[in-house]
Design a protein around this motif. Structure first.
Motif, PDB file in Angstrom:
ATOM      1  N   ASN A  19       0.804  -1.221   0.000  1.00  0.00           N
ATOM      2  CA  ASN A  19       0.000   0.000   0.000  1.00  0.00           C
ATOM      3  C   ASN A  19       0.843   1.280   0.000  1.00  0.00           C
ATOM      4  N   GLY A  20       2.088   1.137  -0.394  1.00  0.00           N
ATOM      5  CA  GLY A  20       2.950   2.310  -0.538  1.00  0.00           C
ATOM      6  C   GLY A  20       3.923   2.449   0.612  1.00  0.00           C
ATOM      7  N   GLY A  21       4.547   3.592   0.681  1.00  0.00           N
ATOM      8  CA  GLY A  21       5.527   3.823   1.751  1.00  0.00           C
ATOM      9  C   GLY A  21       6.918   3.441   1.270  1.00  0.00           C
ATOM     10  N   ALA A  22       7.877   3.790   2.093  1.00  0.00           N
ATOM     11  CA  ALA A  22       9.274   3.558   1.720  1.00  0.00           C
ATOM     12  C   ALA A  22       9.657   2.105   1.962  1.00  0.00           C
ATOM     13  N   ALA A  23      10.674   1.671   1.229  1.00  0.00           N
ATOM     14  CA  ALA A  23      11.204   0.323   1.470  1.00  0.00           C
ATOM     15  C   ALA A  23      11.884   0.317   2.835  1.00  0.00           C
ATOM     16  N   ARG A  24      11.826  -0.828   3.525  1.00  0.00           N
ATOM     17  CA  ARG A  24      12.558  -0.918   4.791  1.00  0.00           C
ATOM     18  C   ARG A  24      13.325  -2.232   4.836  1.00  0.00           C
ATOM     19  N   ARG A  25      14.267  -2.274   5.743  1.00  0.00           N
ATOM     20  CA  ARG A  25      15.140  -3.435   5.815  1.00  0.00           C
ATOM     21  C   ARG A  25      14.915  -4.189   7.127  1.00  0.00           C
ATOM     22  N   LEU A  26      14.714  -5.505   7.022  1.00  0.00           N
ATOM     23  CA  LEU A  26      14.600  -6.340   8.216  1.00  0.00           C
ATOM     24  C   LEU A  26      15.875  -7.169   8.309  1.00  0.00           C
ATOM     25  N   SER A  27      16.473  -7.216   9.483  1.00  0.00           N
ATOM     26  CA  SER A  27      17.656  -8.078   9.578  1.00  0.00           C
ATOM     27  C   SER A  27      17.383  -9.214  10.548  1.00  0.00           C
ATOM     28  N   ALA A  28      18.156 -10.276  10.401  1.00  0.00           N
ATOM     29  CA  ALA A  28      17.900 -11.481  11.198  1.00  0.00           C
ATOM     30  C   ALA A  28      19.156 -12.330  11.279  1.00  0.00           C
ATOM     31  N   ASP A  29      19.117 -13.301  12.200  1.00  0.00           N
ATOM     32  CA  ASP A  29      20.252 -14.241  12.278  1.00  0.00           C
ATOM     33  C   ASP A  29      20.296 -15.109  11.027  1.00  0.00           C
ATOM     34  N   ALA A  30      19.101 -15.370  10.447  1.00  0.00           N
ATOM     35  CA  ALA A  30      19.053 -16.217   9.249  1.00  0.00           C
ATOM     36  C   ALA A  30      17.793 -15.897   8.459  1.00  0.00           C
ATOM     37  N   VAL A  31      17.891 -16.106   7.144  1.00  0.00           N
ATOM     38  CA  VAL A  31      16.745 -15.874   6.255  1.00  0.00           C
ATOM     39  C   VAL A  31      16.519 -17.158   5.455  1.00  0.00           C
ATOM     40  N   VAL A  32      15.260 -17.609   5.393  1.00  0.00           N
ATOM     41  CA  VAL A  32      14.928 -18.788   4.572  1.00  0.00           C
ATOM     42  C   VAL A  32      14.129 -18.303   3.368  1.00  0.00           C
ATOM     43  N   VAL A  33      14.585 -18.637   2.173  1.00  0.00           N
ATOM     44  CA  VAL A  33      13.841 -18.218   0.982  1.00  0.00           C
ATOM     45  C   VAL A  33      12.976 -19.398   0.529  1.00  0.00           C
ATOM     46  N   ALA A  34      11.654 -19.211   0.652  1.00  0.00           N
ATOM     47  CA  ALA A  34      10.684 -20.255   0.280  1.00  0.00           C
ATOM     48  C   ALA A  34       9.652 -19.608  -0.645  1.00  0.00           C
ATOM     49  N   CYS A  35      10.150 -19.018  -1.716  1.00  0.00           N
ATOM     50  CA  CYS A  35       9.289 -18.242  -2.619  1.00  0.00           C
ATOM     51  C   CYS A  35       8.935 -19.018  -3.881  1.00  0.00           C
ATOM     52  N   GLY A  36       8.907 -20.340  -3.800  1.00  0.00           N
ATOM     53  CA  GLY A  36       8.489 -21.154  -4.933  1.00  0.00           C
ATOM     54  C   GLY A  36       9.305 -20.828  -6.175  1.00  0.00           C
ATOM     55  N   SER A  37       8.609 -20.643  -7.307  1.00  0.00           N
ATOM     56  CA  SER A  37       9.293 -20.425  -8.595  1.00  0.00           C
ATOM     57  C   SER A  37      10.097 -19.134  -8.627  1.00  0.00           C
ATOM     58  N   TYR A  38       9.806 -18.196  -7.728  1.00  0.00           N
ATOM     59  CA  TYR A  38      10.492 -16.897  -7.738  1.00  0.00           C
ATOM     60  C   TYR A  38      11.796 -16.917  -6.932  1.00  0.00           C
ATOM     61  N   THR A  39      12.051 -18.028  -6.274  1.00  0.00           N
ATOM     62  CA  THR A  39      13.237 -18.133  -5.408  1.00  0.00           C
ATOM     63  C   THR A  39      14.547 -17.822  -6.141  1.00  0.00           C
ATOM     64  N   PRO A  40      14.776 -18.393  -7.346  1.00  0.00           N
ATOM     65  CA  PRO A  40      16.066 -18.099  -8.015  1.00  0.00           C
ATOM     66  C   PRO A  40      16.232 -16.625  -8.347  1.00  0.00           C
ATOM     67  N   LEU A  41      15.121 -15.926  -8.625  1.00  0.00           N
ATOM     68  CA  LEU A  41      15.224 -14.500  -8.978  1.00  0.00           C
ATOM     69  C   LEU A  41      15.741 -13.695  -7.783  1.00  0.00           C
ATOM     70  N   LEU A  42      15.337 -14.098  -6.578  1.00  0.00           N
ATOM     71  CA  LEU A  42      15.780 -13.370  -5.380  1.00  0.00           C
ATOM     72  C   LEU A  42      17.214 -13.731  -5.008  1.00  0.00           C
ATOM     73  N   LEU A  43      17.609 -14.975  -5.322  1.00  0.00           N
ATOM     74  CA  LEU A  43      18.931 -15.426  -4.876  1.00  0.00           C
ATOM     75  C   LEU A  43      20.049 -15.160  -5.883  1.00  0.00           C
ATOM     76  N   GLN A  44      19.671 -15.021  -7.143  1.00  0.00           N
ATOM     77  CA  GLN A  44      20.698 -14.825  -8.175  1.00  0.00           C
ATOM     78  C   GLN A  44      21.624 -13.627  -7.896  1.00  0.00           C
ATOM     79  N   PRO A  45      21.077 -12.471  -7.458  1.00  0.00           N
ATOM     80  CA  PRO A  45      21.987 -11.341  -7.185  1.00  0.00           C
ATOM     81  C   PRO A  45      23.039 -11.644  -6.122  1.00  0.00           C
ATOM     82  N   LEU A  46      22.806 -12.673  -5.306  1.00  0.00           N
ATOM     83  CA  LEU A  46      23.805 -13.041  -4.285  1.00  0.00           C
ATOM     84  C   LEU A  46      24.782 -14.084  -4.833  1.00  0.00           C
ATOM     85  N   GLY A  47      24.645 -14.413  -6.118  1.00  0.00           N
ATOM     86  CA  GLY A  47      25.523 -15.430  -6.715  1.00  0.00           C
ATOM     87  C   GLY A  47      25.042 -16.848  -6.475  1.00  0.00           C
TER      88      GLY A  47
END
Ligand SMILES: Cc1cc2nc3c(=O)[nH]c(=O)nc-3n(C[C@H](O)[C@H](O)[C@H](O)COP(=O)(O)OP(=O)(O)OC[C@H]3O[C@@H](n4cnc5c(N)ncnc54)[C@H](O)[C@@H]3O)c2cc1C
Length: 458
Positions: free
Chosen positions: A258-286
């Motif tokens: 619904n708008g607003g600025a992007a924000r950053r969440l940090s954590a001890d660990a992040v699990v990517v479980a985004c189905g078919s979109y997972t490689p798109l999010l992980l590719q920039p990290l190599g």
């Protein structure tokens, strides 16, 4: 429904973990992590859980019907089907290197040695996951139109039935309890197909398989997660990820829909479980994952004669469609289209595939379901979803090479079947334990096997 109060496990360090994706895989992961005492936040762009691929799948909890797509005959079948709009598998070439890379990796799996290795992995995860699902249902009391009636499979030609007999023998070697059944026996197991009897050559049956509504299960599990203290951040786009580095924790950049600025969440660990979109999010990290979308369709039909509708979840082999009874509806699902992230339902191909599903139900059991199309005054609920497919059909579960970033994705045709176990295994790995199954978890050097080699080439 019974409410489970989850508590902190005494012997695991409590971590702050972000799970990206609220499909069956993300929610199951969140549940199991919370059960172990971790602090969990789930992020998803949708307004609730299970609103993408976990929404209206075939409903089969198919531990025993789990053969990977890649086998010796697959390339020839795919070529034959290329120009048939209603074919079970449709390859639509794109100007996308990811698609071609995936296809080459898939071709490399089309041999007996790879098939045997892939089946062993899928069966191991299936058995572990089925046990995990039963355990979760026992603990939580979740109801999800579950039918523990087995899964049947029927064949319309003698040739296909003879090949099925070979499949039974092969799968027995991996401990799969599938048996060959005559036409009469099949119709005793599921009389709903009697009107189609003269076209049935025979079938197979796996007693221990079951069916149920993946969306309902995921929604209820998400409610239990919330009650147990998991923070669920819906309607947030995930924009990018950052690996942990020089004392800085891993983080995720998100923005509310619904708008607003992007924000950053940090954590001890992040699990990517985004189905078919997972490689798109992980590719920039190599991190290169061999996951490509395999579009599939379903139609959910109202029952006109519930007493004549099937209760045993069934696959019609000639069209490769699955049918599952979900309460007072019948779900029919199938077909695979490799053509990118196209989610349209209104193209001629999509329309042809949806109508094929409905026509097939009418041919198998005339008058049992309301199979009228919308223009005929009917209300079939057509749906499509993108299966996160890997060339091996084995999901990527484990640590990536990016510090603090984990992956639980790539469940292809079996995400509902493998959902409970994938979440449980992920939570165990993240808590420093080795899950009790013989499976090549992503990033574990001692288990490089297939996932390792794909990671290296991918
Ligand atoms: C037609 C069909 C029939 C099927 N039948 C069966 C069956 O009978 N049995 C079986 O076991 N499996 C079946 N499957 C497979 C199963 O449905 C999938 O494997 C499973 O749903 C995948 O779950 P997931 O959680 O990985 O993905 P999803 O359910 O797609 O969840 C991923 C989530 O990530 C979120 N997301 C992605 N990118 C972003 C972003 N950038 N920002 C924010 N959020 C994001 C999405 O909103 C989504 O909620 C079938 C699939 C299809 C298509």
């Amino acid at each position: 429904m019974m409410l489970l109060v989850v508590g902190k496990s005494a012997d695991t360090a409590r971590m702050n973990i972000i799970v990206l994706g609220a499909g069956i895989i993300g929610i199951s992961t969140a549940w199991h992590l919370r059960e172990r005492g971790h602090q969990v936040t789930v992020v998803d762009r949708q307004s609730g859980p299970a609103l993408e691929t976990s929404y209206a799948n075939g409903g089969q909890i198919s531990v025993s019907y789990c053969e990977p797509w890649a086998n010796r005959q697959a390339p020839w079948k795919a070529l034959k089907w290329m120009f048939d709009k209603e074919a079970p598998l449709l390859f639509r070439p794109q100007l996308d290197p990811a698609q071609w890379r995936w296809c080459l990796q898939f071709l490399a799996q089309c041999n007996d040695k790879a098939f045997a290795r892939n089946v062993q992995q899928i069966v191991a995860l299936g058995a572990y996951s089925h046990a995990a699902l039963k355990e979760m249902v026992k603990k939580t009391g979740i109801e999800f139109e579950r039918l523990e009636r087995g899964i049947a499979h029927f064949y319309s030609t003698q040739k296909a039935f003879d090949e099925a007999a070979e499949g039974v023998e092969l799968m027995r070697q991996y401990g799969v309890q599938r048996r060959l059944v005559s036409r009469d026996e099949l119709l005793k197991i599921e009389p709903a197909f009697t009107p189609y009897a003269e076209h049935i050559a025979g079938g197979t049956f796996t007693e221990s398989d079951e069916s149920g509504d993946a969306r309902v299960f995921t929604e209820k599990l998400a409610q239990l997660c919330a009650a147990a203290g998991v923070e669920l951040l819906y309607q947030h786009d995930i924009l990018s990820l950052q690996a942990a580095d020089s004392g800085k924790p891993a983080s995720v950049q998100i923005r509310a829909k619904n708008g607003g600025a992007a924000r950053r969440l940090s954590a001890d660990a992040v699990v990517v479980a985004c189905g078919s979109y997972t490689p798109l999010l992980l590719q920039p990290l190599g991190v290169k994952l061999p996951i490509y979308p395999g579009k599939g369709y379903s139609a959910t039909l109202a029952l006109l004669q519930p007493e004549k509708a099937p209760v045993v979840s069934t696959i019609d082999d000639s069209c490769k469609v699955a049918m599952s009874r979900l309460g007072n509806q019948l779900r029919v699902a199938g077909t695979i289209e490799l053509g990118g992230f196209d989610m349209r339902l209104d193209t001629p191909t999509a329309r042809a595939r949806c109508e094929m599903l409905v026509r097939r139900v009418e041919a198998l059991m005339p008058g049992v379901c309301d199979t009228r199309l919308p223009e005929e005054g009917g209300d079939p609920q057509f749906w499509c979803g993108l299966r996160p497919a890997t060339p091996t059909n084995i999901p990527c579960i484990g640590a990536t090479q990016a510090a603090g970033i984990w992956v639980n994705a790539g469940h292809g045709t079996l995400g509902w079947t493998h959902g409970a176990g994938s979440g449980k295994a992920m939570a165990a790995l993240m808590s420093g334990e080795r899950p009790a199954l013989d499976f090549g978890f992503w990033g574990q050097s001692e288990l490089r096997g297939l996932s390792g080699s794909l990671a290296a080439t991918g």
